[in-house]
Scaffold this motif. Sequence first.
Motif, PDB file in Angstrom:
ATOM      1  N   VAL A  48      40.881 -44.304  18.011  1.00 13.58           N
ATOM      2  CA  VAL A  48      40.586 -42.881  18.009  1.00 13.58           C
ATOM      3  C   VAL A  48      40.855 -42.363  19.421  1.00 13.58           C
ATOM      4  O   VAL A  48      40.163 -42.768  20.362  1.00 13.58           O
ATOM      5  CB  VAL A  48      39.125 -42.585  17.608  1.00 13.58           C
ATOM      6  N   PRO A  49      41.862 -41.490  19.582  1.00 19.06           N
ATOM      7  CA  PRO A  49      42.155 -40.997  20.923  1.00 19.06           C
ATOM      8  C   PRO A  49      40.982 -40.229  21.520  1.00 19.06           C
ATOM      9  O   PRO A  49      40.343 -39.430  20.838  1.00 19.06           O
ATOM     10  CB  PRO A  49      43.365 -40.077  20.722  1.00 19.06           C
ATOM     11  N   THR A 137      42.332 -48.989   4.694  1.00 23.55           N
ATOM     12  CA  THR A 137      42.939 -48.302   5.828  1.00 23.55           C
ATOM     13  C   THR A 137      42.638 -46.817   5.694  1.00 23.55           C
ATOM     14  O   THR A 137      42.890 -46.220   4.650  1.00 23.55           O
ATOM     15  CB  THR A 137      44.462 -48.532   5.866  1.00 23.55           C
ATOM     16  N   THR A 138      42.086 -46.236   6.748  1.00 17.90           N
ATOM     17  CA  THR A 138      41.745 -44.819   6.779  1.00 17.90           C
ATOM     18  C   THR A 138      42.479 -44.192   7.956  1.00 17.90           C
ATOM     19  O   THR A 138      42.401 -44.697   9.081  1.00 17.90           O
ATOM     20  CB  THR A 138      40.221 -44.635   6.978  1.00 17.90           C
ATOM     21  N   THR A 144      40.036 -33.150  18.117  1.00 21.15           N
ATOM     22  CA  THR A 144      40.428 -32.988  19.520  1.00 21.15           C
ATOM     23  C   THR A 144      41.908 -33.277  19.740  1.00 21.15           C
ATOM     24  O   THR A 144      42.405 -33.173  20.862  1.00 21.15           O
ATOM     25  CB  THR A 144      39.593 -33.928  20.414  1.00 21.15           C
ATOM     26  N   GLY A 145      42.613 -33.642  18.687  1.00 17.17           N
ATOM     27  CA  GLY A 145      44.042 -33.936  18.772  1.00 17.17           C
ATOM     28  C   GLY A 145      44.317 -35.424  18.680  1.00 17.17           C
ATOM     29  O   GLY A 145      43.544 -36.245  19.132  1.00 17.17           O
ATOM     30  N   GLY A 146      45.410 -35.751  18.066  1.00 16.98           N
ATOM     31  CA  GLY A 146      45.801 -37.148  17.924  1.00 16.98           C
ATOM     32  C   GLY A 146      45.456 -37.704  16.552  1.00 16.98           C
ATOM     33  O   GLY A 146      44.868 -37.022  15.711  1.00 16.98           O
ATOM     34  N   ASP A 147      45.853 -38.935  16.355  1.00 17.42           N
ATOM     35  CA  ASP A 147      45.666 -39.605  15.071  1.00 17.42           C
ATOM     36  C   ASP A 147      44.637 -40.712  15.179  1.00 17.42           C
ATOM     37  O   ASP A 147      44.654 -41.503  16.108  1.00 17.42           O
ATOM     38  CB  ASP A 147      46.988 -40.212  14.594  1.00 17.42           C
ATOM     39  N   MET A 148      43.751 -40.771  14.185  1.00 16.65           N
ATOM     40  CA  MET A 148      42.746 -41.816  14.083  1.00 16.65           C
ATOM     41  C   MET A 148      43.208 -42.805  13.022  1.00 16.65           C
ATOM     42  O   MET A 148      43.784 -42.416  12.010  1.00 16.65           O
ATOM     43  CB  MET A 148      41.412 -41.197  13.646  1.00 16.65           C
TER      44      MET A 148
END
Length: 168
Positions: A48-49, A137-138, A144-148
């Motif tokens: 998580v970024p 897989t999730t 806040t931006g980015g991919d989790m």
Amino acid sequence: MKKFLTVAAIGALVAVAGCSGKGENAGGTAKREAGNWKTDVKLVKFEVPGMAPEMKTQMTQMMEGASGMDQCLTQEQVDKEDVAAELAKGGGECKWSKKEVGGGKIDVAGTCMQNGQTVDMAMTGTMAAKKTDVTITTKGKVPTGGDMEMVMQMTQTHTGPCKAATTT
């Protein structure tokens, strides 16, 4: 971000509850064997970024906290289980693009929306009357931006007759 992670975690756990630990019956519908089931959870990947290390540690502990848990399933509970109905319920509003459950295998994928957030989920693995091994897989965008991305392996094993302390 905390709300998003909660949605992802709940979505994964709800989805697994609906399709874990099942074997095959004559009609092709997955069923577990009655008795005591032990669950082990391993967090394979958790990205998580921008997440603080202590929050990542808390999430890891929460997910892996399910390891070693025992659950007793009576024959009556097993008879009432319905994988298709559980998948239809999902965790929030889910649309399943793939629902292949049978022949000792599970391959499920879809998108769930909860609290205005979209989460892509996939579950693959094997099922038998006495053991299940499923990888969940999730994936999704964090506010806040980015991919989790979270990958979790859940193994459930039938360990014998119900223990008195685990009867539900």
